[in-house]
Design a protein around this motif. Structure first.
Motif, mmCIF file in Angstrom:
data_model
loop_
_atom_site.group_PDB
_atom_site.id
_atom_site.type_symbol
_atom_site.label_atom_id
_atom_site.label_comp_id
_atom_site.label_asym_id
_atom_site.label_seq_id
_atom_site.Cartn_x
_atom_site.Cartn_y
_atom_site.Cartn_z
ATOM 1 N N ALA A 89 44.733 59.150 35.913
ATOM 2 C CA ALA A 89 44.360 60.446 35.347
ATOM 3 C C ALA A 89 45.404 60.843 34.322
ATOM 4 C CB ALA A 89 44.284 61.507 36.444
ATOM 5 N N THR A 90 44.952 61.263 33.145
ATOM 6 C CA THR A 90 45.877 61.792 32.154
ATOM 7 C C THR A 90 45.234 62.996 31.470
ATOM 8 O OG1 THR A 90 47.448 61.222 30.403
ATOM 9 C CG2 THR A 90 45.217 60.305 30.204
ATOM 10 N N LYS A 91 45.995 63.640 30.594
ATOM 11 C CA LYS A 91 45.566 64.931 30.045
ATOM 12 C C LYS A 91 45.910 65.029 28.564
ATOM 13 C CE LYS A 91 47.320 66.820 34.395
ATOM 14 N NZ LYS A 91 48.368 65.793 34.573
ATOM 15 N N PHE A 92 45.195 65.927 27.898
ATOM 16 C CA PHE A 92 45.450 66.246 26.496
ATOM 17 C C PHE A 92 45.340 67.761 26.341
ATOM 18 C CE2 PHE A 92 40.966 66.693 26.775
ATOM 19 C CZ PHE A 92 40.659 67.686 25.859
ATOM 20 N N GLY A 93 45.751 68.252 25.188
ATOM 21 C CA GLY A 93 45.518 69.656 24.868
ATOM 22 C C GLY A 93 46.761 70.447 24.546
ATOM 23 N N ILE A 94 47.916 70.032 25.072
ATOM 24 C CA ILE A 94 49.182 70.674 24.744
ATOM 25 C C ILE A 94 49.780 69.886 23.580
ATOM 26 C CG2 ILE A 94 51.485 71.282 25.555
ATOM 27 C CD1 ILE A 94 50.328 71.496 28.375
ATOM 28 N N THR A 95 50.033 70.560 22.485
ATOM 29 C CA THR A 95 50.311 69.850 21.236
ATOM 30 C C THR A 95 51.779 69.554 20.978
ATOM 31 O OG1 THR A 95 50.328 71.963 20.040
ATOM 32 C CG2 THR A 95 48.251 70.763 20.138
ATOM 33 N N LEU A 129 40.084 59.486 34.846
ATOM 34 C CA LEU A 129 39.893 60.939 34.911
ATOM 35 C C LEU A 129 40.670 61.567 33.754
ATOM 36 C CD1 LEU A 129 38.907 63.523 36.326
ATOM 37 C CD2 LEU A 129 40.871 63.337 37.869
ATOM 38 N N TYR A 130 39.932 62.157 32.812
ATOM 39 C CA TYR A 130 40.559 62.720 31.618
ATOM 40 C C TYR A 130 40.456 64.238 31.665
ATOM 41 C CZ TYR A 130 42.194 62.515 26.752
ATOM 42 O OH TYR A 130 42.935 62.614 25.594
ATOM 43 N N TYR A 131 41.619 64.881 31.703
ATOM 44 C CA TYR A 131 41.692 66.334 31.834
ATOM 45 C C TYR A 131 41.949 67.027 30.496
ATOM 46 C CZ TYR A 131 42.677 66.179 36.954
ATOM 47 O OH TYR A 131 42.644 66.002 38.311
ATOM 48 N N MET A 132 41.347 68.172 30.314
ATOM 49 C CA MET A 132 41.817 69.138 29.338
ATOM 50 C C MET A 132 42.976 69.868 30.010
ATOM 51 S SD MET A 132 39.946 72.552 27.816
ATOM 52 C CE MET A 132 40.229 73.384 29.392
ATOM 53 N N HIS A 133 44.187 69.671 29.515
ATOM 54 C CA HIS A 133 45.397 70.177 30.162
ATOM 55 C C HIS A 133 45.480 71.702 30.068
ATOM 56 C CE1 HIS A 133 49.856 68.904 31.006
ATOM 57 N NE2 HIS A 133 49.388 69.740 31.898
ATOM 58 N N ARG A 134 45.289 72.212 28.883
ATOM 59 C CA ARG A 134 45.178 73.650 28.652
ATOM 60 C C ARG A 134 44.146 73.843 27.543
ATOM 61 N NH1 ARG A 134 48.003 73.681 32.551
ATOM 62 N NH2 ARG A 134 49.678 75.160 33.099
ATOM 63 N N ARG A 135 43.389 74.905 27.624
ATOM 64 C CA ARG A 135 42.353 75.101 26.618
ATOM 65 C C ARG A 135 42.893 75.853 25.415
ATOM 66 N NH1 ARG A 135 38.194 79.977 27.343
ATOM 67 N NH2 ARG A 135 37.871 79.195 25.234
ATOM 68 N N GLU A 136 42.289 75.598 24.301
ATOM 69 C CA GLU A 136 42.560 76.362 23.087
ATOM 70 C C GLU A 136 41.715 77.634 23.203
ATOM 71 O OE1 GLU A 136 41.972 76.034 18.229
ATOM 72 O OE2 GLU A 136 41.574 74.289 19.510
ATOM 73 N N LEU A 137 42.358 78.759 23.422
ATOM 74 C CA LEU A 137 41.641 79.964 23.817
ATOM 75 C C LEU A 137 40.678 80.467 22.741
ATOM 76 C CD1 LEU A 137 44.461 81.941 25.670
ATOM 77 C CD2 LEU A 137 42.685 80.464 26.638
ATOM 78 N N ALA A 138 40.967 80.205 21.482
ATOM 79 C CA ALA A 138 40.098 80.691 20.410
ATOM 80 C C ALA A 138 38.859 79.815 20.216
ATOM 81 C CB ALA A 138 40.882 80.770 19.104
ATOM 82 N N ARG A 139 38.788 78.701 20.921
ATOM 83 C CA ARG A 139 37.681 77.765 20.754
ATOM 84 C C ARG A 139 36.816 77.761 22.014
ATOM 85 N NH1 ARG A 139 37.230 73.929 17.098
ATOM 86 N NH2 ARG A 139 39.442 74.179 16.581
ATOM 87 N N PRO A 140 35.495 77.815 21.896
ATOM 88 C CA PRO A 140 34.639 77.754 23.086
ATOM 89 C C PRO A 140 34.924 76.488 23.887
ATOM 90 C CG PRO A 140 33.351 78.377 21.157
ATOM 91 C CD PRO A 140 34.704 77.972 20.653
ATOM 92 N N ILE A 141 35.074 76.631 25.189
ATOM 93 C CA ILE A 141 35.414 75.477 26.012
ATOM 94 C C ILE A 141 34.312 74.426 25.971
ATOM 95 C CG2 ILE A 141 34.490 76.427 28.175
ATOM 96 C CD1 ILE A 141 36.926 75.148 29.580
#
Length: 340
Positions: A89-95, A129-141
């Motif tokens: 499992a790994t994640k993306f979203g934190i830049t 298992l691919y996670y969205m680590h944190r969402r970009e709040l201004a963008r619809p999930i």
């Protein structure tokens, strides 16, 4: 002992206990790569098959921009020899580096770019298992999840997960693609997810992967003030200004541990398993450690049975906690409870 298997959501079967890879990098102290690999091998030998990492975990290089990726590169050495024994499992979203001013992205181009980079660092052709680590709040999930779903269709990802989402966000995401797991902090002293997120996950058939199930080490009763000061826990009220006050929580856990001839860490994990059973949701905690002995200790928690009285006492511990669970540098919306 060998850890048994459990199904999260969307047909994803993993070990009942996972391994949090972040602990093997610099956030809680340095670990020699050789020792880190020994710990990972010990985890797999004990039946732990879910290895959790993220593109942002690791020690950033001087002057580098973007996720560090060094934790994925470490995990790659295990995948090179034991890929068919584990789910990764790994994640993306934190830049960038986790800290003040950290940013997030969830646009399609970034999702695809991040996935390709993780596959390359991990040395594998598919992420389980691919996670969205944190969402970009201004963008619809839903837009972000749609991009993630493309990766499933292309065979680069097997299952999708979300980290620190609200119940509403989980519903919106699940309308686009099945979500196998939500990963958020959940433990004896962090129970806010039980209000809305966990009930929604149950309704949607999504499993739960609690991170920091041992309270970033605090619930083990072994954490010292010096260890707090030299790690990412520094400046966080629970660990810093309320270090003494929160020993009341540890005292309750240690009492139960003594009654069962167990360790506080085992009791904290056993409470999570019991809570999952009471609520009706598959729970796979991912404690992290730099020690092979601690891996085996944690694995033994999967078979501990708590009495009704012991559960009641542990339940009461959350009322004694001083200080919130959010990171000291982050705004309240960094965690799901801040957006509910």
């Amino acid at each position: 002992m060998t850890v048994s298997q459990i199904e999260l959501g969307d047909g994803l079967v993993v070990s009942k206990l996972g391994f949090g890879g972040m602990a093997l990098t610099h956030v809680y102290g340095e670990t020699e790569p050789e020792e880190a690999l020994k710990t990972l091998h010990a985890a797999i030998d004990a039946g732990v098959t879910l290895l959790d990492t993220a593109d942002v975990y690791g020690k950033p290089q001087p002057g580098a921009v973007g996720p560090a990726g060094t934790n994925e590169e470490l995990i790659a050495q295990i995948l090179d020899v034991r890929r068919d024994e584990v789910q990764i499992a790994t994640k993306f979203g934190i830049t960038g580096q986790v800290g003040p001013g950290v940013g997030t992205r969830g646009d399609r181009d970034y999702v695809r770019e991040a996935c390709e980079a993780s596959l390359r660092r991990l040395g594998t052709d598919v992420i389980d298992l691919y996670y969205m680590h944190r969402r970009e709040l201004a963008r619809p999930i839903g837009e972000t999840v749609a991009a993630m779903a493309e990766l499933v269709q292309e065979g680069k990802v097997r299952h999708l997960g979300l980290s620190e989402v609200t119940a509403t966000e989980l519903r919106e995401a699940s309308a686009v693609h099945p979500i196998a797991a939500v990963q958020s902090e959940w433990s004896v002293w962090s129970r806010d997810v039980e209000r809305e997120v966990v009930p929604t996950a149950i309704e949607l058939g999504t499993g739960f992967v609690p991170y920091a199930p041992l309270g970033r080490g605090f619930l083990t009763g072994t954490l010292t003030r010096d260890a707090v000061a030299s790690s990412m826990r520094a400046g966080q009220a629970r660990f810093d200004t309320n270090f003494g006050a929160n020993q009341k929580v540890v005292h309750i856990i240690r009492e139960v541990a003594d009654e069962l001839g167990a360790t506080p860490a085992q009791i904290a994990l056993a409470w999570l398993y019991a809570q999952g059973e009471r609520l009706g949701i598959p729970v796979v905690p991912i404690p992290g450690t730099r020690s092979a002995a601690r891996v085996r200790e944690n694995a033994a928690a999967t078979t501990i049975a708590l009495s009704g009285d012991q559960l009641a006492r542990l339940d009461s511990a959350s009322d004694l906690v001083e200080g919130g669970r959010n990171l000291s540098f982050a705004s309240d919306d960094w965690i799901s409870a801040g957006r509910e």
